[in-house]
Design a protein around this motif. Sequence first.
Motif, PDB file in Angstrom:
ATOM      1  N   GLU A 171     134.709  43.074  56.335  1.00 56.32           N
ATOM      2  CA  GLU A 171     135.898  43.691  55.718  1.00 56.32           C
ATOM      3  C   GLU A 171     137.035  42.694  55.545  1.00 56.32           C
ATOM      4  O   GLU A 171     138.004  42.970  54.839  1.00 56.32           O
ATOM      5  CB  GLU A 171     136.458  44.808  56.633  1.00 56.32           C
ATOM      6  N   PRO A 173     137.847  39.699  54.066  1.00 58.47           N
ATOM      7  CA  PRO A 173     138.478  39.194  52.826  1.00 58.47           C
ATOM      8  C   PRO A 173     139.346  40.256  52.147  1.00 58.47           C
ATOM      9  O   PRO A 173     140.474  39.979  51.735  1.00 58.47           O
ATOM     10  CB  PRO A 173     137.281  38.789  51.956  1.00 58.47           C
ATOM     11  N   GLU A 174     138.831  41.474  52.075  1.00 59.71           N
ATOM     12  CA  GLU A 174     139.585  42.546  51.412  1.00 59.71           C
ATOM     13  C   GLU A 174     140.813  42.929  52.228  1.00 59.71           C
ATOM     14  O   GLU A 174     141.904  43.168  51.677  1.00 59.71           O
ATOM     15  CB  GLU A 174     138.659  43.760  51.211  1.00 59.71           C
ATOM     16  N   ARG A 177     143.552  40.371  51.707  1.00 66.60           N
ATOM     17  CA  ARG A 177     144.218  40.558  50.408  1.00 66.60           C
ATOM     18  C   ARG A 177     145.192  41.726  50.459  1.00 66.60           C
ATOM     19  O   ARG A 177     146.316  41.644  49.957  1.00 66.60           O
ATOM     20  CB  ARG A 177     143.169  40.780  49.306  1.00 66.60           C
ATOM     21  N   ALA A 178     144.756  42.823  51.106  1.00 64.54           N
ATOM     22  CA  ALA A 178     145.632  44.005  51.183  1.00 64.54           C
ATOM     23  C   ALA A 178     146.884  43.705  52.006  1.00 64.54           C
ATOM     24  O   ALA A 178     147.998  44.112  51.646  1.00 64.54           O
ATOM     25  CB  ALA A 178     144.860  45.174  51.802  1.00 64.54           C
ATOM     26  N   ASP A 211     133.800  35.154  48.736  1.00 64.99           N
ATOM     27  CA  ASP A 211     134.009  36.095  49.845  1.00 64.99           C
ATOM     28  C   ASP A 211     132.898  36.032  50.900  1.00 64.99           C
ATOM     29  O   ASP A 211     133.161  36.176  52.093  1.00 64.99           O
ATOM     30  CB  ASP A 211     134.115  37.532  49.315  1.00 64.99           C
ATOM     31  N   GLU A 242     144.571  32.677  48.013  1.00 66.62           N
ATOM     32  CA  GLU A 242     144.961  34.090  47.842  1.00 66.62           C
ATOM     33  C   GLU A 242     146.484  34.212  47.788  1.00 66.62           C
ATOM     34  O   GLU A 242     147.033  34.952  46.976  1.00 66.62           O
ATOM     35  CB  GLU A 242     144.411  34.944  48.994  1.00 66.62           C
TER      36      GLU A 242
END
Length: 397
Positions: A171, A173-174, A177-178, A211, A242
Amino acid sequence: MIGEATPTGDRPDVFSGVRDDVPDALARHLRAVHLIDHHVHGTFTRAVDRAGFEAAINEGSTDPVPAFMTQFDSPLGLAIRRWCAPVLGLESLTGADEYWFRRAQFGPDELTERFLRAAGVARWVVDTGFKGDQITTPAQMTALSDIPSSSVLRLERLTEDLLEAGISPQEYPEAFRAALDDAVTDPHTVGVKTIAAYRTGFDVDWSRPPDADVAAAADRLVARGGELRVDDPVLIAFGVHEAAERGRPIQVHVGFGDRDLDLNRTDPLLLLPLLRTITPVPVMLLHCYPFHRQAGYLAQAFDHVHFDVGLAINFLGVRSTSLVAEALDTAPFAKQLYSSDAFGPPELHLLGSVLWRRAMGLVLGDWIRTGACTEEDAIRIVDMIGVHNAARVYGLT
Ligand SMILES: [Zn+2]
């Protein structure tokens, strides 16, 4: 509250002893201008003993100061006795023991109040990522100094926080980013920072990892156990790319630091592969000493590269005049910024400002006297480096 000086403190007269070398209008301007300190940390929240204080005024060593010497016998120690003693109601250049005796009569908040208010700063841009439990938060700095603050988010700290909070490597990488998306909507957070210099050095692969590679690197880090310490170039390159896509300035620690860092692997020229490929947000090369000439060249060669010589200004003390002169070698004046990089003793928040003003007065005063520029030019250069460039880059009003 003890002592004669008021809490607002009188700023030391930065041109005492050299009045004739600095033309009047430039001197008046340098005494009055309120600087943006674009890279700074908090002040100690607890009283430190003399050994702790002396350790805090030595950047390179991580050992206690040996018994045969005192850190007051250094360029920074001299500068503290020269410029900070009067803020505590002492004679300039009072002895180290007298300085320490007097200082020990003040509580940590009183010291922060006195030195920070005397610094002539318009805004602190605060890096909160290091030893946050020992130093004031941006809100506390603002409360004690009556000067507004903004903050900068450390990318490696964000990674460690997410994984320590139980985000799975898959989870990650996502989630990263969030978290970055969230951070950039906070108007208080005006930039991000990487300490790749401390974790990997700059001679690594800066290409953007997929990713799957990022998740695998996160998995390796978590599997190591213990306190997480991001030191994998894949995770660091991921964070930097990022962050760049979100448009915020990226501060990069360069050069001068404690001996945990391989100084020889922090020459900013090693960042060329990154600078050539990154989404062109402002890249802020911090400190840079002894690579400040390389940093100046990069600031000239790349529109998005900026630099400062913070930290080293304090540690070079009286010799900071030559550092400030060399920092003006090649870079356009729109690409250099002022910072103190003060951390811990609040003397450092004041000294950065005093030494920079004094050095700019002496260096630009010489330019004026030798016909290289007008006094108006010199004042404009002071304003660009001391205030306007930071306001432009970080979107500060
Ligand atoms: Zn710093």
